[in-house]
Scaffold this motif. Sequence first.
Motif, short mmCIF file in Angstrom:
data_model
loop_
_atom_site.label_atom_id
_atom_site.label_comp_id
_atom_site.label_asym_id
_atom_site.label_seq_id
_atom_site.Cartn_x
_atom_site.Cartn_y
_atom_site.Cartn_z
N PRO A 279 21.75 10.90 27.85
CA PRO A 279 21.79 12.35 27.00
C PRO A 279 22.23 11.60 25.61
O PRO A 279 21.23 12.33 24.72
N PRO B 200 24.64 10.50 32.01
CA PRO B 200 24.65 12.15 32.30
C PRO B 200 25.78 12.50 33.25
O PRO B 200 26.23 11.84 34.19
N LEU C 49 18.89 13.33 24.30
CA LEU C 49 18.10 13.93 25.40
C LEU C 49 16.55 13.16 25.18
O LEU C 49 15.55 13.68 25.43
N HIS D 150 14.56 19.81 20.83
CA HIS D 150 15.54 19.41 21.92
C HIS D 150 17.17 19.80 21.60
O HIS D 150 17.79 19.81 22.55
N THR E 88 23.04 21.35 28.16
CA THR E 88 22.97 20.27 29.11
C THR E 88 24.19 19.32 28.53
O THR E 88 24.68 18.42 29.27
N LEU E 89 24.04 19.27 27.18
CA LEU E 89 24.94 18.08 26.31
C LEU E 89 26.00 18.84 25.49
O LEU E 89 25.30 19.80 24.56
#
Lengths: 310, 244
Positions: free
Chosen positions: A4, A29, A64, A75, A155-156
């Motif tokens: 990430p 991750p 990412l 992103h 996701t991050l």
Amino acid sequence: MTAPIECSGLTKRYGELTAADGLTFSVEPGSVMGFVGHNGAGKTTTLRMLLGLARPSAGDAYILGKSCRNADRSHLSAVGYLPESPAFYRWMNPREFLAFAGDILGMDERECRAKAGEMLDIFGLSRLAGRKIAGFSKGERQRLGLAQAMIADPTLLIMDEPTSGLDPMGRHELLTLISEMRGARTVFLSSHILEDVEKVCDRVVMISKGRLVESGSLREVVERHAEPGLTIEVRQGTEELARALEGESWSGTVSLREGLIRLAGPDMDKAQHEVPRLVSSLGLPLVSFESGGGDLSEVYLKLSGGGDGW
Amino acid sequence: MVVFGFLISALYPSLSKMTAFSQYWEQFPKNLKNLFGGSNVNILTPEGFLTLEYYQMILIIILAAFTLGFTASCIVKARENGTLELILAHPIERWKYTLTSSVSLATALAGLSLLAVATIMAASPVFDMGISFAGQLKLLVILWFMMLALGSISLFASAAFNSTGQVYGLGIGILIASYLINYLGNNWSAFKFIDRAFLYHYYAPYSAMTESGFPWASLLYYALVSVAFTTLAVIVLQRRDISV
């Protein structure tokens, strides 16, 4: 699987000052990674470069899989960011602000409204939904900042000093929330409060004066660098005992933390025999006496060459 | 702005009948007349009266205050209070942010300029001023473009400078310098050349209202300044670090 966050020789210079100096590390991750350093160590500068808010002087960083130098910023829709002091449009109420945050992330109006309501519930802000943000406390602002960072289910999640300025209850709640994210998303948490990092992070990157001093899993880092030591607890006279220990040739470093005395040094075998004798000679009631490794702050102080600027 | 425009218009019927008022203006030396809007202005006509009392200075001050406040809040003030960091940490390109700010400014200025001119158009039949619609339309376009040019300079300053005060300082400084250089250029030929580089040289409300042609040169100048400084603002914001 793409990391990430990945930094490769990431450097930022402001004239003579080098705020980040060739930082190279990556974040796994699903991990909760602590980004540790004293005030002014270069943590915020590094986060700004990751998010494309500041341009690296050399090296590169990838979020990412996309370079922070990349003009395409699409992103970042999968990245949540909580700044140290989250800024808001003070005339908005939290519902409006969260809908606005969803809008700039490309969510449609219906989705924005639904997610705003969901975030208000999750972060305990529903009862404040109609109030202007201008009247919010520091803790309420921090929760709203986190709700904003989480609205698109990133996701991050990147957080800059998230617990700074929070009261103990707010801090506990926030750390619990972060712990619960483990595995579901990657969290990159910048902090100078090492107790918080120890509580929630499973991996750590340490920097000092812009340079990386250590990285790895929290346990590995502590085991690798902490000196053998003893933890002593007495019912009373803690400071008296600490002073007495400092005067002994075998004692090494003496530190006080939360009512406990931590003794670290090369001659702990001798200390193990001498401490009970010394406690007894001072007439202090010994509660506990354990040998074992140190903690993150001890490791950081050792690796960064002292507590300069901490 | 609307109230002021209406009040000024309401004064015209009384003042236009006062010969003393006209004589008072005529007694002014030419240089002094130029300071307030031009020696060629006939104060007894509605166009001349509105030029001196509304369009030449007061309206410009009102619109400039809005323009500088707006452009400062878009970038430099947003950077100071942290909202710019919050926005640009999201998937928003900086050039889009700058251009969106510029388009929002243009839209807001179009609305305000229209409101200013529409006030006079609405007051004209009420106070029997007989103002020409075509003249007001020309003035509307020039007023809008002049403010756009000032706004673009200010947007560039907002992207380049580090404090709101610096942006206000530059904007106000340019406006005052432009007015004074235009005054000097109108009185002394030595200043005519330098006057051509500044905003006020191309802003002539009396001519716009009374002459038949369209001031294309003014429009072109303001358009070029707007495009140039908006482009600079985009480039500067693209390249600089965003720090609180």
